[in-house]
Write an enzyme that holds these catalytic residues in place. Structure first.
Site, PDB file in Angstrom:
ATOM      1  N   CYS A  19      41.694  44.609  41.583  1.00 27.62           N
ATOM      2  CA  CYS A  19      41.372  43.196  41.766  1.00 27.62           C
ATOM      3  C   CYS A  19      39.902  43.131  42.129  1.00 27.62           C
ATOM      4  O   CYS A  19      39.478  43.777  43.101  1.00 27.62           O
ATOM      5  CB  CYS A  19      42.228  42.607  42.885  1.00 27.62           C
ATOM      6  SG  CYS A  19      41.745  40.962  43.429  1.00 27.62           S
ATOM      7  N   ASN A  20      39.111  42.410  41.340  1.00 23.16           N
ATOM      8  CA  ASN A  20      37.677  42.357  41.596  1.00 23.16           C
ATOM      9  C   ASN A  20      37.356  41.717  42.942  1.00 23.16           C
ATOM     10  O   ASN A  20      36.476  42.172  43.666  1.00 23.16           O
ATOM     11  CB  ASN A  20      36.973  41.609  40.463  1.00 23.16           C
ATOM     12  CG  ASN A  20      36.729  42.490  39.263  1.00 23.16           C
ATOM     13  OD1 ASN A  20      35.771  43.228  39.194  1.00 23.16           O
ATOM     14  ND2 ASN A  20      37.640  42.420  38.292  1.00 23.16           N
ATOM     15  N   GLU A  67      45.936  34.782  29.660  1.00 24.90           N
ATOM     16  CA  GLU A  67      47.337  34.624  30.070  1.00 24.90           C
ATOM     17  C   GLU A  67      48.136  33.816  29.047  1.00 24.90           C
ATOM     18  O   GLU A  67      49.342  34.022  28.890  1.00 24.90           O
ATOM     19  CB  GLU A  67      47.407  33.991  31.458  1.00 24.90           C
ATOM     20  CG  GLU A  67      46.857  34.902  32.544  1.00 24.90           C
ATOM     21  CD  GLU A  67      47.249  34.489  33.948  1.00 24.90           C
ATOM     22  OE1 GLU A  67      47.946  33.471  34.114  1.00 24.90           O
ATOM     23  OE2 GLU A  67      46.859  35.204  34.897  1.00 24.90           O
ATOM     24  N   CYS A 101      36.136  41.150  35.177  1.00 23.08           N
ATOM     25  CA  CYS A 101      37.438  40.576  35.539  1.00 23.08           C
ATOM     26  C   CYS A 101      38.480  41.345  34.749  1.00 23.08           C
ATOM     27  O   CYS A 101      38.280  41.621  33.560  1.00 23.08           O
ATOM     28  CB  CYS A 101      37.484  39.082  35.187  1.00 23.08           C
ATOM     29  SG  CYS A 101      39.139  38.343  35.367  1.00 23.08           S
ATOM     30  N   THR A 102      39.591  41.652  35.385  1.00 21.06           N
ATOM     31  CA  THR A 102      40.596  42.496  34.718  1.00 21.06           C
ATOM     32  C   THR A 102      41.308  41.778  33.575  1.00 21.06           C
ATOM     33  O   THR A 102      41.980  42.424  32.765  1.00 21.06           O
ATOM     34  CB  THR A 102      41.635  43.012  35.732  1.00 21.06           C
ATOM     35  OG1 THR A 102      42.145  41.901  36.493  1.00 21.06           O
ATOM     36  CG2 THR A 102      41.021  44.030  36.673  1.00 21.06           C
ATOM     37  N   HIS A 103      41.170  40.466  33.480  1.00 17.53           N
ATOM     38  CA  HIS A 103      41.738  39.742  32.331  1.00 17.53           C
ATOM     39  C   HIS A 103      40.876  39.903  31.072  1.00 17.53           C
ATOM     40  O   HIS A 103      41.377  39.790  29.951  1.00 17.53           O
ATOM     41  CB  HIS A 103      41.840  38.239  32.620  1.00 17.53           C
ATOM     42  CG  HIS A 103      42.971  37.846  33.515  1.00 17.53           C
ATOM     43  ND1 HIS A 103      43.018  38.183  34.848  1.00 17.53           N
ATOM     44  CD2 HIS A 103      44.101  37.121  33.268  1.00 17.53           C
ATOM     45  CE1 HIS A 103      44.123  37.685  35.383  1.00 17.53           C
ATOM     46  NE2 HIS A 103      44.794  37.035  34.445  1.00 17.53           N
ATOM     47  N   ASP A 162      47.107  44.243  42.553  1.00 19.92           N
ATOM     48  CA  ASP A 162      46.224  43.165  42.111  1.00 19.92           C
ATOM     49  C   ASP A 162      46.784  41.872  42.681  1.00 19.92           C
ATOM     50  O   ASP A 162      47.956  41.813  43.077  1.00 19.92           O
ATOM     51  CB  ASP A 162      46.184  43.105  40.576  1.00 19.92           C
ATOM     52  CG  ASP A 162      45.247  42.012  40.049  1.00 19.92           C
ATOM     53  OD1 ASP A 162      44.249  41.714  40.729  1.00 19.92           O
ATOM     54  OD2 ASP A 162      45.522  41.467  38.972  1.00 19.92           O
ATOM     55  N   SER A 163      45.967  40.831  42.691  1.00 17.87           N
ATOM     56  CA  SER A 163      46.443  39.538  43.157  1.00 17.87           C
ATOM     57  C   SER A 163      47.464  38.946  42.188  1.00 17.87           C
ATOM     58  O   SER A 163      48.192  38.032  42.546  1.00 17.87           O
ATOM     59  CB  SER A 163      45.265  38.575  43.337  1.00 17.87           C
ATOM     60  OG  SER A 163      44.561  38.431  42.123  1.00 17.87           O
ATOM     61  N   GLY A 170      40.463  34.588  45.087  1.00 21.46           N
ATOM     62  CA  GLY A 170      39.080  34.121  45.099  1.00 21.46           C
ATOM     63  C   GLY A 170      38.822  32.905  45.964  1.00 21.46           C
ATOM     64  O   GLY A 170      37.680  32.656  46.362  1.00 21.46           O
TER      65      GLY A 170
END
Length: 267
Positions: A72-73, A151, A183-185, A9-10, A42
C-alpha cells in the site's frame, strides 16, 4: 509446512504485487490481507494509518509469516519505518523499490511520478528518489480516476485512453524519461499509459520492483521456498469478500479461490 509471505493492502490494489511475487516465487505460500472495511487509507491521519498497519501486521503474524510486504503506497509512505521498528521480521514496502529503479533508469535526471492524491501529497516518492539520487528533478501528478478504471475493468478502451491523455499531457515537454506507476492499481493500465507517453519513457512498475526485492531478501536470508510444488495462496478481507473476489479476478487474471472475512483491530 513452510512459513508464508504476508502481504497487506488497504484494499484490492496490492493484488498486483501478489501477482508479481507469485510469478517470481511460485513455490512460496502467500497470505494476503485486504483491509477493505477501512479503505481508503489516504484520507486518514498518519496516526490512524500507523495503527491500521500495526493491526494488519499483528493479524498476519498470527498466520505464521516469515516476511511482510506492505503493498500500500500510503502505508509505505507513512508507517513503514514504524512497522519495521515494532516487529522483528523483514518488512518491504512498495515505495523504495520503485524509487530505486527510477533513480537507476533515468538519463535526463527528470522523473515523473503518478499516484493517488494522498501519495502525491505526501511527497514520499520525491523524497525517496532525491535521497537515492540527489539532484534528480521529480514531477508528480495525482491521477485518482485510474483507480476506478482499474477496478471497473476499463483498462483498454476509449474512456481509459481519454483519461490517460488528459492526465498525462502534463508531462509533455517536461523532459522526463522515466515514469513511476506509484499506485498498485496502475499496472493494469500500463498498456494505455505507455501508449500515451510513448516509447521514449521508461515505465517503472512498483509491483515488479517490490517482487524483485522480496526475491533478493529471501535469497540473502536463505529463506526461499523448498520448491516442492506450487505455493498455497490465502486471501482475507475485513469487509465485502464477494466484491473483493469479483474485482480480484481482473487484477490476477484468474479466479480467486475465495476470500474469508476476518476481524482485524477495530474493524
Amino acid at each position: 509446512m513452510q512459513k508464508a509471505i504476508g502481504i497487506f493492502d488497504s484494499g484490492i490494489g496490492g493484488l498486483t504485487v501478489l501477482k508479481e511475487i507469485v510469478a517470481a516465487l511460485p513455490d512460496e505460500n502467500i497470505i494476503y490481507l485486504g483491509d477493505t472495511a477501512r479503505v481508503p487509507y489516504g484520507i486518514r491521519s498518519a496516526e490512524t494509518v500507523t495503527r491500521y498497519s500495526f493491526e494488519n501486521t499483528q493479524f498476519l503474524l498470527s498466520q505464521e509469516i516469515k516476511l511482510l510486504v506492505v503493498a500500500c503506497n500510503t502505508a509505505s509512505a507513512i508507517s513503514l519505518g514504524a512497522v519495521k521498528k515494532e516487529y522483528p521480521l523483514p518488512v518491504i514496502g512498495v515505495l523504495e523499490p520503485g524509487a530505486r529503479a527510477a533513480a537507476a533508469a533515468t538519463r535526463t535526471r527528470k522523473v515523473g511520478v503518478i499516484g493517488t492524491e494522498a501519495t502525491i501529497a505526501s511527497g514520499a516518492y520525491e523524497k525517496a528518489i532525491r535521497r537515492i539520487a540527489p539532484g534528480v528533478e521529480v514531477i508528480s501528478l495525482a491521477c485518482p480516476l485510474f483507480v476506478s478504471l482499474a477496478e471497473e475493468g476499463w483498462t483498454d478502451n476509449d474512456v481509459a485512453r481519454l483519461v490517460a491523455e488528459k492526465y498525462l499531457s502534463t508531462f509533455r515537454g517536461s523532459g522526463i524519461d522515466t515514469l513511476v506507476l506509484g499506485c498498485t492499481h496502475y499496472p493494469l493500465l500500463k498498456p494505455v499509459i505507455g501508449g500515451v507517453v510513448g516509447p521514449g519513457i521508461t515505465l517503472i512498475d512498483s509491483a515488479t520492483e517490490t517482487a524483485k526485492e522480496v526475491v533478493s531478501v529471501l535469497e540473502k536470508l536463505k529463506w526461499r521456498g523448498n520448491g516442492k510444488g506450487g505455493g498455497v495462496r490465502k486471501f482475507y478481507v475485513t469487509d465485502a469478500p464477494a466484491r473483493f473476489e469479483k474485482i480480484g479476478k481482473r487484477f490476477l487474471g484468474e479466479p480467486l479461490l475465495s476470500a474469508e472475512q476476518v476481524r482485524v483491530g477495530g474493524t
